[in-house]
Motif scaffolding. Structure first.
Motif, PDB file in Angstrom:
ATOM      1  N   HIS B 235      -7.903   5.053  -1.604  1.00  0.00           N
ATOM      2  CA  HIS B 235      -6.945   4.958  -0.495  1.00  0.00           C
ATOM      3  C   HIS B 235      -7.075   3.630   0.244  1.00  0.00           C
ATOM      4  CE1 HIS B 235      -5.501   8.911  -1.177  1.00  0.00           C
ATOM      5  NE2 HIS B 235      -6.609   9.514  -0.842  1.00  0.00           N
ATOM      6  N   SER B 236      -8.311   3.155   0.313  1.00  0.00           N
ATOM      7  CA  SER B 236      -8.535   1.883   1.002  1.00  0.00           C
ATOM      8  C   SER B 236      -7.872   0.740   0.229  1.00  0.00           C
ATOM      9  CB  SER B 236     -10.045   1.661   1.112  1.00  0.00           C
ATOM     10  OG  SER B 236     -10.312   0.620   1.968  1.00  0.00           O
ATOM     11  N   ALA B 237      -7.992   0.805  -1.106  1.00  0.00           N
ATOM     12  CA  ALA B 237      -7.357  -0.231  -1.938  1.00  0.00           C
ATOM     13  C   ALA B 237      -5.842  -0.152  -1.789  1.00  0.00           C
ATOM     14  CB  ALA B 237      -7.757  -0.032  -3.400  1.00  0.00           C
ATOM     15  N   ARG B 238      -5.325   1.092  -1.748  1.00  0.00           N
ATOM     16  CA  ARG B 238      -3.881   1.260  -1.574  1.00  0.00           C
ATOM     17  C   ARG B 238      -3.448   0.717  -0.207  1.00  0.00           C
ATOM     18  NH1 ARG B 238       0.860   0.552  -3.229  1.00  0.00           N
ATOM     19  NH2 ARG B 238       2.407   1.725  -2.073  1.00  0.00           N
ATOM     20  N   LEU B 239      -4.271   0.994   0.806  1.00  0.00           N
ATOM     21  CA  LEU B 239      -3.947   0.496   2.146  1.00  0.00           C
ATOM     22  C   LEU B 239      -3.894  -1.037   2.142  1.00  0.00           C
ATOM     23  CD1 LEU B 239      -3.445   1.062   5.145  1.00  0.00           C
ATOM     24  CD2 LEU B 239      -5.909   1.057   5.500  1.00  0.00           C
ATOM     25  N   ALA B 240      -4.830  -1.637   1.408  1.00  0.00           N
ATOM     26  CA  ALA B 240      -4.839  -3.112   1.327  1.00  0.00           C
ATOM     27  C   ALA B 240      -3.539  -3.606   0.697  1.00  0.00           C
ATOM     28  CB  ALA B 240      -6.042  -3.577   0.515  1.00  0.00           C
ATOM     29  N   ARG B 431       5.227   3.792   7.317  1.00  0.00           N
ATOM     30  CA  ARG B 431       4.770   5.190   7.449  1.00  0.00           C
ATOM     31  C   ARG B 431       3.565   5.434   6.547  1.00  0.00           C
ATOM     32  NH1 ARG B 431      10.301   6.161   7.398  1.00  0.00           N
ATOM     33  NH2 ARG B 431      10.260   6.731   5.197  1.00  0.00           N
ATOM     34  N   GLU B 432       3.627   4.846   5.326  1.00  0.00           N
ATOM     35  CA  GLU B 432       2.518   5.044   4.388  1.00  0.00           C
ATOM     36  C   GLU B 432       1.228   4.462   4.969  1.00  0.00           C
ATOM     37  OE1 GLU B 432       3.055   3.404   0.478  1.00  0.00           O
ATOM     38  OE2 GLU B 432       1.189   4.284  -0.266  1.00  0.00           O
ATOM     39  N   THR B 437      -4.064   5.296   7.054  1.00  0.00           N
ATOM     40  CA  THR B 437      -5.058   5.022   8.106  1.00  0.00           C
ATOM     41  C   THR B 437      -5.636   6.338   8.623  1.00  0.00           C
ATOM     42  OG1 THR B 437      -3.809   3.064   8.712  1.00  0.00           O
ATOM     43  CG2 THR B 437      -5.411   3.827  10.304  1.00  0.00           C
ATOM     44  N   MET B 438      -4.747   7.315   8.805  1.00  0.00           N
ATOM     45  CA  MET B 438      -5.201   8.612   9.297  1.00  0.00           C
ATOM     46  C   MET B 438      -6.089   9.306   8.249  1.00  0.00           C
ATOM     47  SD  MET B 438      -2.835  11.627  10.847  1.00  0.00           S
ATOM     48  CE  MET B 438      -1.861  10.486  11.776  1.00  0.00           C
ATOM     49  N   LEU B 439      -5.635   9.212   6.984  1.00  0.00           N
ATOM     50  CA  LEU B 439      -6.387   9.830   5.893  1.00  0.00           C
ATOM     51  C   LEU B 439      -7.784   9.220   5.797  1.00  0.00           C
ATOM     52  CD1 LEU B 439      -5.819  11.849   3.586  1.00  0.00           C
ATOM     53  CD2 LEU B 439      -5.218   9.917   2.155  1.00  0.00           C
TER      54      LEU B 439
END
Lengths: 66, 646
Positions: B235-240, B431-432, B437-439
């Motif tokens: 998820h962190s990579a996706r957030l990046a 939104r994603e 961030t919440m996840l």
């Protein structure tokens, strides 16, 4: 020397509090962990192997091995 | 690591084979090139040679894009090659990468160690060890991306958090953390073996079972933790990725934000308009008055003038009528009292009658009376305040209508700017990011709880071991030795990590300040101050933090930090910098050039021809300047690397 502070910090603590630990073993593990940051499995393998080698030597030296 | 030689073939604009030799182990190499000549491509050639990747300013690029088009049209295939020769820990390496485009693109890598080719798996392992990609940004960097170091000052933004993580990796913090983690796992294995051996001992069987149970629980928790961390990384990579895309969409987001503000403004105006319309509606019975108000004034004026004229004529007629009566009664001239004979009397009477008869007086009385009534009515209407209020309200409605129309025009203009941009996609990414961030926040809490649970099992195992010691039960001497050594190593690395981290911030601050003082031109700036998380700020002679300094100084802070990290890191290597002077003036550029030899043992600087004054740079670098190269244009599809400066 540049970038040596990490090794120095570990060695200072070893020398004052963990004198039974061999400095070469400590440096070997730290070097493996620094070199193999991108390959965690290999870093753990190398660490485990180093401990096993030193433990065998230690056991023999202590005359404990049957 | 020390570079020996880079060879590139048909890579980007570099048609054919080109060599960049590094004749010495220390110093600065200057490579000059105009825009479009291939400086960033050269930086990418180093990156491809080391990691097999090519980066654009915003994202990874497909290798096909870097194949020289002239070579491709001549040979009928898109391909390129890089060969990097370097030394690492006394071993000579030669890494050859070849890319061939096609339906299934072919990437090949051959690594030779002291002249001997390695197997694919050995080669991959060696490359991970000698060139860790996770910290590549500190060795191969694009000056235009130095702004990202400003993110370190903000503890709340994810990009800053990721960069702090990478800095920790560069400085060896992660290496010690990994050692601690590995030792814990190794000790779990030792505990399992110990429990197995003790199970055969009648005196220790119960404790062995308890130990096994605690080990099993710990093992399950470690697996769960590993899954949580894996999810966190994913998820962190996706957030990046999402943040990177959002950064690209910054303009679109700004425009969307402006549209949102305008739409809110429009909504507010509509509410006001509705209210104004309602107020206007309340006055509708009087609305006709407002409608005639402009005409009313002029009509009233006309009537008053008419009244005055008619009244004068009426008075004249009345005077004439009275004079006639006096003449008929035989009275002399009523004005001058002159006696009148009959002839003259008749003449005067004729004239007086012409001025107004009885009928005229009566008619003019009626007309004047009518006109006065009309004037009175109109004056009543003209004095009505409600008509004025009505007019004001009408004016307010018109004004609000115009304002709404202006806002609509502005919205249309902004929407025009968004043409070609998928607004819904930009909003979806926003939104994603919020969801991720919440996840991640939830995962962080779960990870922290799992670590506490694992620690509890470790404590339980330690208590069992203490119990076994009291029982004086022995197992296998090697196992006992492993247990003792791993336990001491764990304690040693835990203590070292705490002390190293305590000292690290001060050391980075000192090193960065030293570099900063050598490059800054402003005498009042005395040092840099570090915050938790490696964010740096300037401190002036009064000891106060300097707020709101220039973009150029942000640039200098970033360069000082990079130099400090190099000096504090246990991982050393050459630096390749692409156009690092973007926001610096002449003085600071010269200072930074002079400081290059202090940043790393080998520095390759890729710069515009006009980016700095060559003579003063050569003087500042002195013996540290090893060689100069120029990127010479042959054609749009062909750049040559030539020795010296053009």
């Amino acid at each position: 020397m540049r970038g040596e502070r990490l090794f120095q910090t570990v060695e200072e603590i070893r020398r004052s509090r963990f004198t039974d630990l061999d400095p070469e073993l400590v440096a070997e593990i730290l070097s493996s962990q620094i070199q193999m940051q991108e390959d965690r499995a290999e870093a753990q393998r190398r660490t485990e192997r180093a401990i096993a080698t030193w433990a065998s030597t230690d056991a023999i030296a202590s005359g404990k091995k049957s | 690591m020390k570079y020996r030689k880079l060879t590139i073939e048909n890579f980007g604009p570099y048609y054919g084979a080109h060599v960049l030799p590094f004749g010495r182990e220390r110093g600065v190499w200057l490579v000059y090139g105009d825009n479009g000549r291939g400086k960033t491509t050269l930086l990418n050639a180093f990156r491809y040679a080391l990691y097999g990747k090519i980066l654009g300013r915003r994202a990874e690029r497909r290798p096909e894009e870097l194949a020289n088009t002239r070579h491709a049209s001549e040979m009928g295939r898109s391909e390129f090659k890089t060969i990097l020769e370097f030394e690492h820990d006394g071993v000579e390496y030669r890494v050859t990468r070849h890319f061939l485009a096609g339906r299934n693109p072919d990437h090949r890598m051959v690594v030779e160690q002291n002249g001997t080719p390695l197997s694919d798996s050995e080669a991959a392992k060696v490359m991970l060890a000698v060139a860790p990609e996770s910290i590549s940004q500190f060795f191969l960097f694009d000056g235009e991306l130095l702004r990202q170091y400003e993110d370190l000052r903000d503890p709340n933004i994810d990009s800053g958090r990721r960069m702090r993580d990478e800095v920790d990796r560069l400085l060896g913090v992660h290496a010690v953390e990994n050692a601690i983690q590995d030792l814990k796992e190794i000790r779990a294995g030792i505990n399992r073996d110990t429990a197995r051996v003790l199970a055969a001992n009648a005196r220790a069987r119960n404790l062995a079972v308890a130990m096994q149970e605690a080990n099993d629980k710990r093992g399950a928790l470690v697996v769960a933790l590993s899954e949580l961390k894996s999810k966190y990384r994913t998820h962190s990579a996706r957030l990046a990725e999402v943040e990177e895309a959002l950064a690209q969409d910054q303009r679109a987001r700004d425009t969307l934000a402006r549209i949102d503000v305008l739409k809110q403004k429009r909504t507010g105006l509509e509410v006001k308009l509705q209210s104004a319309l309602e107020e206007l509606q309340e006055m509708s019975p009087s609305a006709w008055k407002a409608a005639i108000l402009p005409a009313l004034g002029s009509r009233l004026h006309e009537i008053k003038e008419q009244t005055q004229v008619m009244d004068e004529r009426r008075i004249a007629a009345m005077v004439a009528r009275r004079t006639e009566q006096q003449l008929q009664a035989g009275i002399d001239c009523p004005v001058c009292e002159t006696p009148l004979d009959n002839t003259r009397r008749e003449e005067v009477l004729r004239r007086v009658r012409a001025a107004g008869t009885v009928a005229d007086v009566e008619r003019l009385d009626r007309v004047v009376s009518f006109l006065r009534k009309q004037a009175e009515t109109l004056e009543q209407l003209n004095d009505t305040g409600a008509a004025h209020i009505l007019a004001e309200r009408e004016k307010a409605v018109r004004r609000l209508g115009l304002e709404i129309s202006d806002v609509d025009d502005s919205i249309s203009e902004q929407e025009e700017d968004l043409r070609g941009i998928d607004e819904s996609e930009v909003r979806r990414r926003g939104r994603e990011r919020d969801d991720l961030t919440m996840l991640l926040s939830g995962l962080e809490q779960n990870i922290a709880q799992s670590e506490i649970d694992i620690q509890q099992q470790d404590n339980a195992i330690t208590r069992i071991k203490d119990e076994l010691l009291r029982l004086n039960v022995t197992t296998d001497p090697v196992l006992e030795s492993k247990d003792r050594i791993s336990g001491e190593l764990l304690a040693l690395f835990s203590a070292a990590l705490a002390r190293y981290q305590d000292e690290l911030l001060t050391r980075v601050e000192d090193e960065a300040s030293q570099v900063f003082m050598s490059v800054r031109a402003e005498d009042e700036y005395r040092r840099l101050k570090i915050r938790e998380g490696y964010g740096l700020s300037i401190v002036d002679e009064a000891g106060s933090e300097v707020l709101g300094h220039s973009a150029g100084y942000e640039h200098l802070i970033a360069l000082s930090l990079i130099a400090a990290l190099q000096r504090c890191s246990p991982v050393q290597g050459p630096i390749v910098m692409d156009s690092p002077f973007g926001r610096l003036d002449e003085t600071h550029t010269r200072n930074v050039v002079a400081a290059l030899p202090r940043i790393a043992e080998q520095v390759v600087l890729l710069a515009f021809n006009t980016e700095f004054d060559r003579d003063s740079a050569v003087e500042a670098l002195g013996d540290s300047l090893v060689a100069e190269f120029s990127l010479e244009r042959v054609s749009a599809r062909h750049t040559k690397i030539v020795t010296g400066r053009l």
